[in-house]
Scaffold this motif. Sequence first.
Motif, PDB file in Angstrom:
ATOM      1  N   ASN A 112       0.841  -1.200   0.000  1.00  0.00           N
ATOM      2  CA  ASN A 112       0.000   0.000   0.000  1.00  0.00           C
ATOM      3  C   ASN A 112       0.877   1.251   0.000  1.00  0.00           C
ATOM      4  N   LYS A 113       0.362   2.313  -0.585  1.00  0.00           N
ATOM      5  CA  LYS A 113       1.165   3.526  -0.754  1.00  0.00           C
ATOM      6  C   LYS A 113       1.304   4.344   0.527  1.00  0.00           C
ATOM      7  N   ASP A 114       0.627   3.949   1.601  1.00  0.00           N
ATOM      8  CA  ASP A 114       0.651   4.756   2.821  1.00  0.00           C
ATOM      9  C   ASP A 114       1.755   4.335   3.790  1.00  0.00           C
ATOM     10  N   PHE A 115       2.804   3.638   3.300  1.00  0.00           N
ATOM     11  CA  PHE A 115       3.869   3.230   4.216  1.00  0.00           C
ATOM     12  C   PHE A 115       4.584   4.463   4.776  1.00  0.00           C
ATOM     13  N   CYS A 116       5.015   4.353   6.024  1.00  0.00           N
ATOM     14  CA  CYS A 116       5.689   5.458   6.707  1.00  0.00           C
ATOM     15  C   CYS A 116       6.830   4.915   7.552  1.00  0.00           C
ATOM     16  N   ALA A 117       7.808   5.771   7.786  1.00  0.00           N
ATOM     17  CA  ALA A 117       8.873   5.468   8.735  1.00  0.00           C
ATOM     18  C   ALA A 117       8.956   6.626   9.717  1.00  0.00           C
ATOM     19  N   CYS A 118       9.088   6.293  10.996  1.00  0.00           N
ATOM     20  CA  CYS A 118       9.066   7.312  12.043  1.00  0.00           C
ATOM     21  C   CYS A 118      10.244   7.121  12.985  1.00  0.00           C
ATOM     22  N   ASN A 119      10.663   8.224  13.574  1.00  0.00           N
ATOM     23  CA  ASN A 119      11.716   8.205  14.580  1.00  0.00           C
ATOM     24  C   ASN A 119      11.443   9.344  15.558  1.00  0.00           C
ATOM     25  N   ALA A 120      11.154   9.000  16.793  1.00  0.00           N
ATOM     26  CA  ALA A 120      10.864  10.003  17.827  1.00  0.00           C
ATOM     27  C   ALA A 120       9.714  10.917  17.411  1.00  0.00           C
ATOM     28  N   ALA A 121       8.662  10.312  16.867  1.00  0.00           N
ATOM     29  CA  ALA A 121       7.404  10.998  16.535  1.00  0.00           C
ATOM     30  C   ALA A 121       7.497  11.919  15.323  1.00  0.00           C
ATOM     31  N   VAL A 122       8.603  11.872  14.582  1.00  0.00           N
ATOM     32  CA  VAL A 122       8.697  12.659  13.346  1.00  0.00           C
ATOM     33  C   VAL A 122       9.044  11.709  12.196  1.00  0.00           C
ATOM     34  N   PRO A 123       8.718  12.103  10.966  1.00  0.00           N
ATOM     35  CA  PRO A 123       8.981  11.215   9.819  1.00  0.00           C
ATOM     36  C   PRO A 123      10.463  10.924   9.642  1.00  0.00           C
ATOM     37  N   ASP A 124      10.745   9.685   9.253  1.00  0.00           N
ATOM     38  CA  ASP A 124      12.116   9.272   8.933  1.00  0.00           C
ATOM     39  C   ASP A 124      12.280   9.080   7.427  1.00  0.00           C
ATOM     40  N   SER A 135       1.233   9.808  16.106  1.00  0.00           N
ATOM     41  CA  SER A 135       0.527   8.754  16.845  1.00  0.00           C
ATOM     42  C   SER A 135       1.335   7.466  16.950  1.00  0.00           C
ATOM     43  N   ASN A 136       2.525   7.445  16.372  1.00  0.00           N
ATOM     44  CA  ASN A 136       3.400   6.266  16.453  1.00  0.00           C
ATOM     45  C   ASN A 136       4.809   6.724  16.823  1.00  0.00           C
ATOM     46  N   PRO A 137       4.995   7.175  18.061  1.00  0.00           N
ATOM     47  CA  PRO A 137       6.283   7.763  18.475  1.00  0.00           C
ATOM     48  C   PRO A 137       7.355   6.709  18.739  1.00  0.00           C
ATOM     49  N   SER A 138       7.862   6.089  17.692  1.00  0.00           N
ATOM     50  CA  SER A 138       8.888   5.055  17.834  1.00  0.00           C
ATOM     51  C   SER A 138      10.170   5.658  18.388  1.00  0.00           C
ATOM     52  N   THR A 139      10.846   4.899  19.223  1.00  0.00           N
ATOM     53  CA  THR A 139      12.113   5.375  19.787  1.00  0.00           C
ATOM     54  C   THR A 139      13.298   5.041  18.889  1.00  0.00           C
ATOM     55  N   THR A 140      13.080   4.176  17.899  1.00  0.00           N
ATOM     56  CA  THR A 140      14.109   3.854  16.903  1.00  0.00           C
ATOM     57  C   THR A 140      13.493   4.038  15.519  1.00  0.00           C
ATOM     58  N   PRO A 141      14.295   4.326  14.504  1.00  0.00           N
ATOM     59  CA  PRO A 141      13.747   4.477  13.148  1.00  0.00           C
ATOM     60  C   PRO A 141      13.032   3.197  12.720  1.00  0.00           C
ATOM     61  N   THR A 142      11.734   3.299  12.511  1.00  0.00           N
ATOM     62  CA  THR A 142      10.916   2.122  12.221  1.00  0.00           C
ATOM     63  C   THR A 142      10.048   2.377  10.999  1.00  0.00           C
ATOM     64  N   LEU A 143      10.045   1.409  10.097  1.00  0.00           N
ATOM     65  CA  LEU A 143       9.223   1.472   8.892  1.00  0.00           C
ATOM     66  C   LEU A 143       7.941   0.680   9.121  1.00  0.00           C
ATOM     67  N   PHE A 144       6.797   1.303   8.837  1.00  0.00           N
ATOM     68  CA  PHE A 144       5.491   0.665   8.984  1.00  0.00           C
ATOM     69  C   PHE A 144       4.882   0.482   7.592  1.00  0.00           C
ATOM     70  N   VAL A 145       4.482  -0.744   7.272  1.00  0.00           N
ATOM     71  CA  VAL A 145       3.991  -1.042   5.925  1.00  0.00           C
ATOM     72  C   VAL A 145       2.683  -1.820   6.008  1.00  0.00           C
ATOM     73  N   ASN A 146       1.678  -1.350   5.275  1.00  0.00           N
ATOM     74  CA  ASN A 146       0.430  -2.087   5.095  1.00  0.00           C
ATOM     75  C   ASN A 146       0.441  -2.742   3.717  1.00  0.00           C
ATOM     76  N   THR A 147      -0.138  -3.922   3.633  1.00  0.00           N
ATOM     77  CA  THR A 147      -0.143  -4.653   2.368  1.00  0.00           C
ATOM     78  C   THR A 147      -1.548  -5.141   2.039  1.00  0.00           C
ATOM     79  N   THR A 148      -1.725  -5.498   0.792  1.00  0.00           N
ATOM     80  CA  THR A 148      -2.964  -6.124   0.322  1.00  0.00           C
ATOM     81  C   THR A 148      -2.594  -7.434  -0.356  1.00  0.00           C
ATOM     82  N   MET A 149      -3.333  -8.496  -0.031  1.00  0.00           N
ATOM     83  CA  MET A 149      -3.029  -9.810  -0.587  1.00  0.00           C
ATOM     84  C   MET A 149      -3.746 -10.023  -1.916  1.00  0.00           C
ATOM     85  N   GLY A 150      -3.057 -10.640  -2.864  1.00  0.00           N
ATOM     86  CA  GLY A 150      -3.682 -11.058  -4.105  1.00  0.00           C
ATOM     87  C   GLY A 150      -4.586 -12.258  -3.873  1.00  0.00           C
ATOM     88  N   PRO A 151      -5.411 -12.624  -4.854  1.00  0.00           N
ATOM     89  CA  PRO A 151      -6.404 -13.688  -4.653  1.00  0.00           C
ATOM     90  C   PRO A 151      -5.801 -15.047  -4.338  1.00  0.00           C
TER      91      PRO A 151
END
Length: 545
Positions: A112-124, A135-151
Amino acid sequence: MKNLGNYLFISLLVLNLSACVSGDGRKGKPSISSNSQGSTSGGCDLDLFLLSSGDTCVTTCPADTFQPTGTELADIIAAQDAATQAIIAASAGICVDNSTKIARPTDEVYINKDFCACNAAVPDIINNCEAFCVSNPSTTPTLFVNTTMGPNISLNAELGNLHNWCNVEIGDGLTGPACFLEVFDGTGTTDLSIENSAGSNSFKVNISSLAINKTYVATLKEKGSGSNAKSQSFQIRRINYSTDPVADETPLKIMPASQYTCLTRAGTVVPAGNLYENAARLHYYFSSNNNPPSLPPGNPFLFCHDVTLFGDNDSPLYDRLELIPQHFALWDQSDIRFADQNANSRADINETIQQTLLDDHGITKTINIFGLLTWPNRPNIDGPAPNLGFYMVPWIDPVSGRAFCPDQTHYNGNDKLFNILKEVVGVSTEGIYMAVKEPELLTNNDGTPVLAPTDIIIIRENLLKNIWFYYENNQHFVPDEITATQKTIHFYWPADPVNPYIKKSSQKIYTVRRPSELSVGSDQVGLSTSVSPADKRFGCAPALD
């Protein structure tokens, strides 16, 4: 009578055994068939039983079949009747059709196109992640990814979601499945561990090991079991977050360009078939998201695919001949900043840089540094050549007069334009050159000479410098920054960086030329400029190494 009785008994025994053997088999092995009582012969011994045939032994599994193992083999055996199970038990293994093979679906995990990476509550990374990171104040640089499954995943009862796709054994004979995020930086790959909860289609990754201001191509892969099933790829680039409007711009997207070969053959058409005497290579290019069309049927003297494997007629499904993925890179023409939204015949990115230079630094300067490169993607193309992507004009050092392509040293220097380019481009660049093959003469079957078409290739600087030379007094010399501008530069192709100055029988001589010397006009290279570097580079492109 006793001897005769023994003779008759042996004869009948041989006849009975012969009734259990039929067909030719493979490699001298007999075929196997059931007798009328349902019992079977002794199987294939040390060879493999071709299950779909019901009666054939082979030494290796033929094309379109495979040898199952583990639980997959056990499941297949359990589904057979007793006679077939007996044959399998007396064989070294079985071969079954590929269509029955259990495999973890690949290319069916969509990012999904809405993937984000955060570090200390700001974008990485840059992807409109401000609200998400609050809303996702990670203490280390973290990448968050949502996916969609094919059939083939979502409708599969054993899979159904990303967690199961990554972690559930599916009876394919492979064990210990686990997913990793593979990141490619242009030279090598690194595997990062992921976190993914049961039933979820999302995952997160600690990306603190990735460099700042470096572009990576990321792909989720199931590597634990060795299946290497993969997701769609996506691009990430870590940043030092800033509220500055220029720094908040995403770097221009990069698109690799691939090279492939077509062969034009000389020969004669005869009733018994075509006679081919010799052939010449022609090279073509296409952006990695726009494969070239296949050639129409009817011309066996020109082909761009493996005719030995697939026959004379081409297909969109066939790989291109001698394909080199990521032969060089350009900037992606689909990036909206390369559009001309105000219809003034200039890419908007040029005007954006020009305005930033004026607004932030009070410098008035006309900027026209990005041009669109078009190039044929197959022989005998109708209409204009397709777009490959955007490149940057070469730069001239005002002190030395030599050409260069900007890298991090330039971006971090005192030149305000390069400071802006650091945020717009970000990556180091390398020169791109054109080179023409030596004239090549082909001969038909009757000895008639035929001049091969001109072949021009595009080659990037960091590859060229591993194989280039100039030739004087019957010797090869390696150019330096000065002689590269004073001598005619050649190289042998296909490239051999290990032994670049020993010409092999398969190689031809290519000579570096300016586009204008090759009748490549400004309409094709996208820019009309007075810049003509002495080393003949025609542009700069994202460096691949």
